[in-house]
Motif scaffolding. Structure first.
Motif, PDB file in Angstrom:
ATOM      1  N   VAL A 103       0.856  -1.181   0.000  1.00  0.00           N
ATOM      2  CA  VAL A 103       0.000   0.000   0.000  1.00  0.00           C
ATOM      3  C   VAL A 103       0.895   1.235   0.000  1.00  0.00           C
ATOM      4  CG1 VAL A 103      -1.695   1.329   1.323  1.00  0.00           C
ATOM      5  CG2 VAL A 103      -1.918  -1.154   1.150  1.00  0.00           C
ATOM      6  N   VAL A 104       0.755   2.054  -1.057  1.00  0.00           N
ATOM      7  CA  VAL A 104       1.620   3.224  -1.223  1.00  0.00           C
ATOM      8  C   VAL A 104       0.829   4.524  -1.318  1.00  0.00           C
ATOM      9  CG1 VAL A 104       3.536   1.947  -2.257  1.00  0.00           C
ATOM     10  CG2 VAL A 104       1.719   2.861  -3.729  1.00  0.00           C
ATOM     11  N   ALA A 105      -0.515   4.439  -1.271  1.00  0.00           N
ATOM     12  CA  ALA A 105      -1.334   5.648  -1.366  1.00  0.00           C
ATOM     13  C   ALA A 105      -2.685   5.393  -0.723  1.00  0.00           C
ATOM     14  CB  ALA A 105      -1.519   6.056  -2.832  1.00  0.00           C
ATOM     15  N   THR A 106      -3.316   6.466  -0.311  1.00  0.00           N
ATOM     16  CA  THR A 106      -4.654   6.353   0.273  1.00  0.00           C
ATOM     17  C   THR A 106      -5.410   7.670   0.121  1.00  0.00           C
ATOM     18  OG1 THR A 106      -5.915   5.729   2.252  1.00  0.00           O
ATOM     19  CG2 THR A 106      -3.934   7.067   2.602  1.00  0.00           C
ATOM     20  N   LEU A 107      -6.706   7.572   0.232  1.00  0.00           N
ATOM     21  CA  LEU A 107      -7.572   8.743   0.348  1.00  0.00           C
ATOM     22  C   LEU A 107      -8.923   8.288   0.850  1.00  0.00           C
ATOM     23  CD1 LEU A 107      -9.789   8.639  -2.156  1.00  0.00           C
ATOM     24  CD2 LEU A 107      -7.884   9.523  -3.455  1.00  0.00           C
ATOM     25  N   LEU A 108      -9.652   9.214   1.405  1.00  0.00           N
ATOM     26  CA  LEU A 108     -11.030   8.976   1.821  1.00  0.00           C
ATOM     27  C   LEU A 108     -11.927   9.754   0.879  1.00  0.00           C
ATOM     28  CD1 LEU A 108     -13.224   7.945   3.751  1.00  0.00           C
ATOM     29  CD2 LEU A 108     -12.818   9.975   5.155  1.00  0.00           C
ATOM     30  N   LEU A 109     -12.827   9.043   0.225  1.00  0.00           N
ATOM     31  CA  LEU A 109     -13.781   9.655  -0.693  1.00  0.00           C
ATOM     32  C   LEU A 109     -15.159   9.563  -0.068  1.00  0.00           C
ATOM     33  CD1 LEU A 109     -14.363  10.890  -3.489  1.00  0.00           C
ATOM     34  CD2 LEU A 109     -14.562   8.552  -4.365  1.00  0.00           C
ATOM     35  N   SER A 110     -15.774  10.719   0.158  1.00  0.00           N
ATOM     36  CA  SER A 110     -17.101  10.775   0.777  1.00  0.00           C
ATOM     37  C   SER A 110     -18.081  11.410  -0.190  1.00  0.00           C
ATOM     38  CB  SER A 110     -17.058  11.590   2.068  1.00  0.00           C
ATOM     39  OG  SER A 110     -16.191  10.986   2.993  1.00  0.00           O
ATOM     40  N   GLU A 123     -10.548  13.510   1.127  1.00  0.00           N
ATOM     41  CA  GLU A 123      -9.837  13.849   2.359  1.00  0.00           C
ATOM     42  C   GLU A 123      -8.646  12.920   2.529  1.00  0.00           C
ATOM     43  OE1 GLU A 123     -10.335  16.144   4.822  1.00  0.00           O
ATOM     44  OE2 GLU A 123     -12.029  17.032   3.783  1.00  0.00           O
ATOM     45  N   ALA A 124      -7.685  13.364   3.296  1.00  0.00           N
ATOM     46  CA  ALA A 124      -6.565  12.537   3.750  1.00  0.00           C
ATOM     47  C   ALA A 124      -5.880  11.789   2.610  1.00  0.00           C
ATOM     48  CB  ALA A 124      -7.022  11.573   4.842  1.00  0.00           C
ATOM     49  N   MET A 125      -5.651  12.491   1.506  1.00  0.00           N
ATOM     50  CA  MET A 125      -4.947  11.876   0.388  1.00  0.00           C
ATOM     51  C   MET A 125      -3.453  11.882   0.682  1.00  0.00           C
ATOM     52  SD  MET A 125      -5.267  12.689  -3.605  1.00  0.00           S
ATOM     53  CE  MET A 125      -4.005  12.186  -4.742  1.00  0.00           C
ATOM     54  N   ARG A 126      -2.839  10.722   0.594  1.00  0.00           N
ATOM     55  CA  ARG A 126      -1.407  10.594   0.863  1.00  0.00           C
ATOM     56  C   ARG A 126      -0.777   9.610  -0.106  1.00  0.00           C
ATOM     57  NH1 ARG A 126      -3.236  13.692   4.088  1.00  0.00           N
ATOM     58  NH2 ARG A 126      -2.542  14.191   6.176  1.00  0.00           N
ATOM     59  N   VAL A 127       0.456   9.897  -0.493  1.00  0.00           N
ATOM     60  CA  VAL A 127       1.284   8.979  -1.264  1.00  0.00           C
ATOM     61  C   VAL A 127       2.578   8.811  -0.483  1.00  0.00           C
ATOM     62  CG1 VAL A 127       2.562   8.654  -3.422  1.00  0.00           C
ATOM     63  CG2 VAL A 127       0.268   9.663  -3.480  1.00  0.00           C
ATOM     64  N   ALA A 128       3.047   7.581  -0.383  1.00  0.00           N
ATOM     65  CA  ALA A 128       4.285   7.309   0.342  1.00  0.00           C
ATOM     66  C   ALA A 128       5.409   8.182  -0.207  1.00  0.00           C
ATOM     67  CB  ALA A 128       4.652   5.833   0.219  1.00  0.00           C
ATOM     68  N   SER A 183      -6.900  21.310   1.595  1.00  0.00           N
ATOM     69  CA  SER A 183      -5.491  21.002   1.792  1.00  0.00           C
ATOM     70  C   SER A 183      -4.928  22.018   2.766  1.00  0.00           C
ATOM     71  CB  SER A 183      -4.750  21.077   0.449  1.00  0.00           C
ATOM     72  OG  SER A 183      -3.391  20.772   0.617  1.00  0.00           O
ATOM     73  N   ASP A 184      -4.198  21.541   3.736  1.00  0.00           N
ATOM     74  CA  ASP A 184      -3.619  22.426   4.737  1.00  0.00           C
ATOM     75  C   ASP A 184      -2.743  23.485   4.064  1.00  0.00           C
ATOM     76  OD1 ASP A 184      -1.563  23.257   6.899  1.00  0.00           O
ATOM     77  OD2 ASP A 184      -3.065  22.111   8.010  1.00  0.00           O
ATOM     78  N   ARG A 185      -2.796  24.693   4.566  1.00  0.00           N
ATOM     79  CA  ARG A 185      -1.994  25.787   3.995  1.00  0.00           C
ATOM     80  C   ARG A 185      -0.502  25.500   4.028  1.00  0.00           C
ATOM     81  NH1 ARG A 185      -4.555  31.585   4.663  1.00  0.00           N
ATOM     82  NH2 ARG A 185      -6.745  31.015   4.608  1.00  0.00           N
ATOM     83  N   GLN A 186      -0.083  24.594   4.890  1.00  0.00           N
ATOM     84  CA  GLN A 186       1.329  24.265   5.017  1.00  0.00           C
ATOM     85  C   GLN A 186       1.775  23.216   3.985  1.00  0.00           C
ATOM     86  OE1 GLN A 186       2.649  23.749   9.187  1.00  0.00           O
ATOM     87  NE2 GLN A 186       0.527  24.225   9.705  1.00  0.00           N
ATOM     88  N   ARG A 187       0.951  22.917   2.995  1.00  0.00           N
ATOM     89  CA  ARG A 187       1.276  21.926   1.973  1.00  0.00           C
ATOM     90  C   ARG A 187       1.306  22.560   0.579  1.00  0.00           C
ATOM     91  NH1 ARG A 187       0.924  16.836   4.198  1.00  0.00           N
ATOM     92  NH2 ARG A 187      -0.468  16.569   5.966  1.00  0.00           N
TER      93      ARG A 187
END
Length: 152
Positions: A65-72, A88-93, A125-129
């Motif tokens: 598993v190298v990526a994830t996201l929550l789709l609502s 939400e919470a989209m991430r890639v390793a 997306s957080d302003r720090q990204r």
């Protein structure tokens, strides 16, 4: 690399990997991966998994598993009573960023939203990204709103 990406619904066995992905940057390290939260993560997973309006998705490469996201999927009265999709919470390793996996996950989400009849896809997306902001804008998203949060 993206041609061998498999996107599927997360399982309970993926929780530790997902929490590690959430904590895989400076901002996430301050919010995720803290000891003593296993029960909270499991309860959240169960709530997401039990609701047909949420998909906790993972992207897998060669069994990892190298990526994830929550789709609502959110109903609304605005826009003529249309539904919208929220990512939400989209991430890639970190060792796979820049290789198109994020775009593949995003494209998959957009297709899911179309299939469900959503009028739009939105995300925050957080302003720090700033790197994430550039990524989303290249994908066609526009920074059209201010987001506000109140920590409880």
């Amino acid at each position: 690399m993206t041609s061998s990406l498999t996107i599927r619904a997360a399982t309970i066995a993926d929780i530790d990997t997902l929490v590690a992905l959430y904590a895989d940057d400076a901002l996430g390290q301050t919010r995720d991966g803290r000891p003593g939260t296993d029960d909270a993560y499991r309860a959240a997973f169960d709530a997401i998994d039990g609701d047909p309006n949420h998909i906790l998705a993972v992207g897998e490469l060669e069994g990892r598993v190298v990526a994830t996201l929550l789709l609502s999927f959110l109903p609304g009265l605005s826009r003529g009573g249309s539904w919208r999709a929220q990512i939400e919470a989209m991430r890639v390793a970190s060792d796979h960023r820049g290789g198109g996996l994020g775009r593949a996950m995003l494209d998959w989400s957009i297709e899911q939203a179309r299939a469900r009849g959503c009028a739009l896809v939105q995300l925050t997306s957080d302003r720090q990204r700033p790197d994430a902001h550039r990524f989303y804008e290249r994908a066609g998203f526009t920074p059209s709103h201010y987001g506000f949060k109140l920590s409880l």
